[in-house]
Design a protein around this motif. Structure first.
Motif, PDB file in Angstrom:
ATOM      1  N   GLU A  81       0.870  -1.179   0.000  1.00 48.54           N
ATOM      2  CA  GLU A  81       0.000   0.000   0.000  1.00 48.54           C
ATOM      3  C   GLU A  81       0.907   1.229   0.000  1.00 48.54           C
ATOM      4  OE1 GLU A  81      -1.311   1.811   3.493  1.00 48.54           O
ATOM      5  OE2 GLU A  81       0.853   1.784   3.735  1.00 48.54           O
ATOM      6  N   THR A  83       0.440   4.371   1.911  1.00 43.77           N
ATOM      7  CA  THR A  83       0.421   5.339   3.012  1.00 43.77           C
ATOM      8  C   THR A  83       1.739   5.368   3.795  1.00 43.77           C
ATOM      9  OG1 THR A  83      -1.934   4.941   3.167  1.00 43.77           O
ATOM     10  CG2 THR A  83      -0.938   6.130   4.996  1.00 43.77           C
ATOM     11  N   ARG A 112       0.158  -7.731  -2.929  1.00 43.39           N
ATOM     12  CA  ARG A 112      -0.268  -8.479  -1.739  1.00 43.39           C
ATOM     13  C   ARG A 112      -0.463  -9.937  -2.137  1.00 43.39           C
ATOM     14  NH1 ARG A 112      -4.877  -4.357   0.879  1.00 43.39           N
ATOM     15  NH2 ARG A 112      -3.595  -2.483   0.667  1.00 43.39           N
ATOM     16  N   GLU A 114      -2.468 -12.372  -1.824  1.00 46.12           N
ATOM     17  CA  GLU A 114      -3.820 -12.772  -1.408  1.00 46.12           C
ATOM     18  C   GLU A 114      -4.286 -13.912  -2.303  1.00 46.12           C
ATOM     19  OE1 GLU A 114      -6.632  -9.833   0.225  1.00 46.12           O
ATOM     20  OE2 GLU A 114      -5.630  -8.447  -1.131  1.00 46.12           O
ATOM     21  N   PHE A 121      -6.361  -9.286  -6.749  1.00 47.54           N
ATOM     22  CA  PHE A 121      -5.142  -9.645  -7.464  1.00 47.54           C
ATOM     23  C   PHE A 121      -3.941  -9.571  -6.535  1.00 47.54           C
ATOM     24  CE2 PHE A 121      -8.191  -7.471 -10.129  1.00 47.54           C
ATOM     25  CZ  PHE A 121      -8.446  -8.456 -11.083  1.00 47.54           C
ATOM     26  N   GLN A 126      -3.455   1.148  -7.400  1.00 49.44           N
ATOM     27  CA  GLN A 126      -4.230   2.068  -6.556  1.00 49.44           C
ATOM     28  C   GLN A 126      -3.999   3.503  -7.002  1.00 49.44           C
ATOM     29  OE1 GLN A 126      -3.101   1.693  -2.424  1.00 49.44           O
ATOM     30  NE2 GLN A 126      -4.592   0.084  -2.017  1.00 49.44           N
ATOM     31  N   GLU A 130      -3.277  11.467   0.246  1.00 47.72           N
ATOM     32  CA  GLU A 130      -2.937  11.676   1.650  1.00 47.72           C
ATOM     33  C   GLU A 130      -2.904  13.175   1.935  1.00 47.72           C
ATOM     34  OE1 GLU A 130      -2.876   8.828   3.058  1.00 47.72           O
ATOM     35  OE2 GLU A 130      -2.085   7.405   1.597  1.00 47.72           O
ATOM     36  N   ARG A 257     -11.681  -1.675   9.060  1.00 45.58           N
ATOM     37  CA  ARG A 257     -10.538  -1.607   8.149  1.00 45.58           C
ATOM     38  C   ARG A 257      -9.425  -2.572   8.561  1.00 45.58           C
ATOM     39  NH1 ARG A 257     -10.443  -0.149   4.010  1.00 45.58           N
ATOM     40  NH2 ARG A 257      -8.653   1.228   3.867  1.00 45.58           N
ATOM     41  N   TYR A 261      -3.256   1.577  11.404  1.00 47.64           N
ATOM     42  CA  TYR A 261      -2.948   2.978  11.705  1.00 47.64           C
ATOM     43  C   TYR A 261      -4.159   3.890  11.844  1.00 47.64           C
ATOM     44  CZ  TYR A 261      -2.689   2.918   6.501  1.00 47.64           C
ATOM     45  OH  TYR A 261      -2.906   2.707   5.160  1.00 47.64           O
ATOM     46  N   TYR A 262      -5.362   3.373  11.604  1.00 46.58           N
ATOM     47  CA  TYR A 262      -6.517   4.268  11.597  1.00 46.58           C
ATOM     48  C   TYR A 262      -6.932   4.759  12.978  1.00 46.58           C
ATOM     49  CZ  TYR A 262      -7.058   3.195   6.714  1.00 46.58           C
ATOM     50  OH  TYR A 262      -6.831   3.076   5.371  1.00 46.58           O
ATOM     51  N   ALA A 279     -15.477  -3.425  -2.409  1.00 47.76           N
ATOM     52  CA  ALA A 279     -14.920  -2.146  -1.916  1.00 47.76           C
ATOM     53  C   ALA A 279     -14.035  -1.553  -2.996  1.00 47.76           C
ATOM     54  CB  ALA A 279     -14.119  -2.385  -0.653  1.00 47.76           C
ATOM     55  N   ILE A 280     -14.450  -0.408  -3.540  1.00 45.19           N
ATOM     56  CA  ILE A 280     -13.568   0.197  -4.546  1.00 45.19           C
ATOM     57  C   ILE A 280     -12.635   1.212  -3.904  1.00 45.19           C
ATOM     58  CG2 ILE A 280     -14.906  -0.239  -6.628  1.00 45.19           C
ATOM     59  CD1 ILE A 280     -16.029   2.458  -6.504  1.00 45.19           C
ATOM     60  N   GLY A 302      -6.603  10.118   4.651  1.00 45.59           N
ATOM     61  CA  GLY A 302      -6.364   9.712   3.260  1.00 45.59           C
ATOM     62  C   GLY A 302      -7.220   8.543   2.839  1.00 45.59           C
ATOM     63  N   PHE A 303      -7.060   8.163   1.597  1.00 39.77           N
ATOM     64  CA  PHE A 303      -7.771   6.990   1.076  1.00 39.77           C
ATOM     65  C   PHE A 303      -7.005   6.410  -0.097  1.00 39.77           C
ATOM     66  CE2 PHE A 303      -9.640  10.472  -1.506  1.00 39.77           C
ATOM     67  CZ  PHE A 303      -9.438   9.971  -2.777  1.00 39.77           C
ATOM     68  N   ALA A 304      -7.361   5.189  -0.484  1.00 35.04           N
ATOM     69  CA  ALA A 304      -6.843   4.626  -1.731  1.00 35.04           C
ATOM     70  C   ALA A 304      -7.966   3.899  -2.425  1.00 35.04           C
ATOM     71  CB  ALA A 304      -5.684   3.677  -1.459  1.00 35.04           C
ATOM     72  N   GLY A 306      -9.038   1.161  -5.590  1.00 33.61           N
ATOM     73  CA  GLY A 306      -8.521   0.056  -6.399  1.00 33.61           C
ATOM     74  C   GLY A 306      -8.914   0.263  -7.855  1.00 33.61           C
TER      75      GLY A 306
HETATM   76  P1  HAM Z   1      -7.040  -0.769   1.457  1.00 31.89           P
HETATM   77  O1  HAM Z   1      -8.459  -0.823   1.882  1.00 31.89           O
HETATM   78  O2  HAM Z   1      -6.153  -1.883   1.882  1.00 31.89           O
HETATM   79  O3  HAM Z   1      -6.453   0.621   1.956  1.00 31.89           O
HETATM   80  O4  HAM Z   1      -6.988  -0.691  -0.115  1.00 31.89           O
HETATM   81  C1  HAM Z   1      -7.706   0.311  -0.817  1.00 31.89           C
HETATM   82  C2  HAM Z   1      -8.397  -0.279  -2.032  1.00 31.89           C
HETATM   83  O5  HAM Z   1      -7.457  -1.004  -2.832  1.00 31.89           O
HETATM   84  C3  HAM Z   1      -9.477  -1.300  -1.716  1.00 31.89           C
HETATM   85  O6  HAM Z   1     -10.703  -0.665  -1.409  1.00 31.89           O
HETATM   86  C4  HAM Z   1      -9.570  -2.076  -3.018  1.00 31.89           C
HETATM   87  O7  HAM Z   1     -10.370  -1.371  -3.971  1.00 31.89           O
HETATM   88  C5  HAM Z   1      -8.124  -2.057  -3.515  1.00 31.89           C
HETATM   89  N1  HAM Z   1      -7.479  -3.350  -3.209  1.00 31.89           N
HETATM   90  C6  HAM Z   1      -6.936  -3.746  -2.042  1.00 31.89           C
HETATM   91  N2  HAM Z   1      -6.438  -4.994  -2.148  1.00 31.89           N
HETATM   92  C7  HAM Z   1      -6.675  -5.402  -3.420  1.00 31.89           C
HETATM   93  C8  HAM Z   1      -6.383  -6.600  -4.174  1.00 31.89           C
HETATM   94  N3  HAM Z   1      -5.729  -7.617  -3.645  1.00 31.89           N
HETATM   95  N4  HAM Z   1      -6.789  -6.644  -5.464  1.00 31.89           N
HETATM   96  C9  HAM Z   1      -7.444  -5.611  -6.035  1.00 31.89           C
HETATM   97  N5  HAM Z   1      -7.718  -4.458  -5.387  1.00 31.89           N
HETATM   98  C10 HAM Z   1      -7.343  -4.355  -4.096  1.00 31.89           C
HETATM   99  C11 HAM Z   1      -5.172   1.024   1.771  1.00 31.89           C
HETATM  100  O8  HAM Z   1      -4.393   0.503   1.008  1.00 31.89           O
HETATM  101  C12 HAM Z   1      -4.818   2.280   2.524  1.00 31.89           C
HETATM  102  N6  HAM Z   1      -3.416   2.609   2.244  1.00 31.89           N
HETATM  103  C13 HAM Z   1      -5.745   3.426   2.121  1.00 31.89           C
HETATM  104  C14 HAM Z   1      -5.414   4.715   2.813  1.00 31.89           C
HETATM  105  C15 HAM Z   1      -4.696   5.749   2.330  1.00 31.89           C
HETATM  106  N7  HAM Z   1      -5.774   5.032   4.037  1.00 31.89           N
HETATM  107  C16 HAM Z   1      -5.301   6.242   4.331  1.00 31.89           C
HETATM  108  N8  HAM Z   1      -4.627   6.676   3.299  1.00 31.89           N
END
Ligand code: HAM
Length: 419
Positions: A81, A83, A112, A114, A121, A126, A130, A257, A261-262, A279-280, A302-304, A306
């Protein structure tokens, strides 16, 4: 075939990249209106950064990181990720700006390990945002509003924004103990994963996907009922501000979540038609991370989102300018015409017109078929006769009409038609 892409990793093909680029351009456009600038962060970092930042007990760090030792013996990980890297960069480059908010966004692949499935994937993309330096609930509301504006630009208006508050370092520890106490009596009925989480990360029991655990979770204490007065006020303010711009949202007290860190506001945006990976976008406030990494006390939000999931729900057929199609396709008949076509395409491209052409000759019919396939707006027919008379034929592929254009002022003539 001998080689295949790695499981859970996919190519984004030239037929699809115009859609991706359209979405990225919209992000640059909308985010810059709110004062965000792009940061380009590395694909890999020291493993520690993620372990400490995301949290040792999270699934991401515990099970999903691509970690390796490089030739100098350093432990490195592909970023799962953005952040943690953004915070590292913020501290390393002393981006803290007293009184001002530092706003940045990034785009790119994350990794990741997963279990791959539709919408999930091992390498995925992403767009992350921030905002660093303000604890004001106005930031939470503004960043989420910006996100909804971005979705509107993409023609997505029926997405669901879900909100929760996880409390702060004052009220969360007490809530955590209350929650553990309540979970204790259900331990023999919870799944093995939740029993493990009970000690390490009890909040995650709240969003377990196992149906029986979900039933138990319904009866567990909610974070929002255990917020300190300041967290309660801020959460109410975020909601008020969102209502003030008519943003639609719902409260979800199970939204915890998967990253440690939240603090305070957390949110997710889900879309219909995506199955279990709906979850998009996800994000929220993380007020302690910068200080935990050794930087100045800096509240952040912040947010991210997909990209794969987002791109799959955008109604591209209703958006303008998504497809990349050539302005012109040159059809050449005979060897002299082919040579002339090389020169003509060079001149036209130099003047900003996008040109595709037939390279391997063939009949008029087969070349026109290629022109059609390229979805060009005009076909330019260059034959020996046309070259001799100095008048080429320009065919409007949409209207089916054709005109003669003089070789001399060709660029200007074509530009006139392209308007
Ligand atoms: P996260 O919820 O882990 O947050 O990922 C954000 C988005 O990335 C998810 O809602 C999803 O759309 C996409 N995503 C996550 N994992 C996968 C995967 N394996 N395959 C496809 N899409 C995926 C974060 O990453 C935090 N860094 C967000 C953030 C930024 N919070 C504060 N600042």
């Amino acid at each position: 075939m001998k080689y295949r892409s790695v499981k859970g990793v996919k190519d984004i093909l030239p037929a699809d990249t115009p859609k991706w680029q359209w979405v990225e351009r919209a992000a640059h456009r909308i985010f810059s209106r709110y004062g965000f600038n792009e940061i380009r962060i590395p694909i890999f970092e020291y493993t520690d950064l993620f372990t400490r930042g995301i949290g040792e007990t999270t699934d991401i760090v515990d099970k999903e990181m691509y970690t390796f030792k490089d030739k100098s013996g350093d432990m490195l990980s592909l970023r799962p990720e953005g952040t943690a890297s953004a915070v590292r960069a913020f501290i390393e480059h002393k981006m803290s700006n007293a009184g001002a908010v530092t706003k940045m966004y990034y785009t790119g692949p994350m990794f990741r390990y997963e279990r791959p499935q539709a919408g999930r994937f091992r390498q995925f993309y992403q767009i992350g945002v921030e905002s660093m330096g303000s604890a004001s609930p106005a930031i939470d509301a503004e960043v989420m509003t910006m996100l909804m504006e971005f979705f509107k630009e993409l023609g997505l208006e029926d997405l669901e924004l879900q909100l929760n508050s996880l409390g702060c370092r004052n009220c969360r520890p007490k809530y955590r103990e209350t929650l553990k106490e309540a979970i204790k009596e259900h331990l023999n009925k919870l799944c093995a994963n939740c029993c493990d989480r009970y000690e390490r990360n009890p909040l995650r029991v709240l969003d377990c996907k196992v149906p029986q655990d979900q039933e138990i979770a319904q009866g567990l204490p909610k974070t929002v009922d255990h917020l300190c007065p300041s967290c309660r006020e801020d959460f109410a303010e975020v909601q008020d501000l969102l209502k003030g711009v008519d943003a639609r949202f719902s409260l979800n007290d199970r939204l915890v979540r998967g990253l440690d860190y939240y603090t305070k506001t957390t949110f997710e945006v889900t879309a219909q038609g995506l199955g279990s990976q709906d979850a998009i976008c996800g994000g929220g406030r993380y007020d302690s991370l910068v200080a935990e990494f050794g930087g100045p006390d800096t509240p952040c939000f912040g947010f991210a989102l997909g990209m794969e999931r987002l791109v799959s729900v955008v109604p591209f057929d209703k958006l303008k300018g998504v497809e990349s199609r050539p302005d012109l396709f040159i059809v050449s008949l005979g060897e002299t015409a082919a040579k002339a076509s090389f020169r003509i395409s060079h001149t036209l491209r130099s003047s900003g017109i996008s040109v595709d052409r037939s390279y391997d000759g063939g009949s008029m019919k087969s070349q026109m078929r290629k022109a059609n396939k390229s979805a060009c707006r005009f076909a330019l027919i260059v034959g020996e006769n046309e070259l001799a008379t100095g008048r080429l034929i320009l065919k409007d592929m949409e209207k089916g009409e054709q005109f003669e254009v003089a070789v001399g002022p060709l660029t200007a003539e074509i530009k006139k038609h392209l308007k």
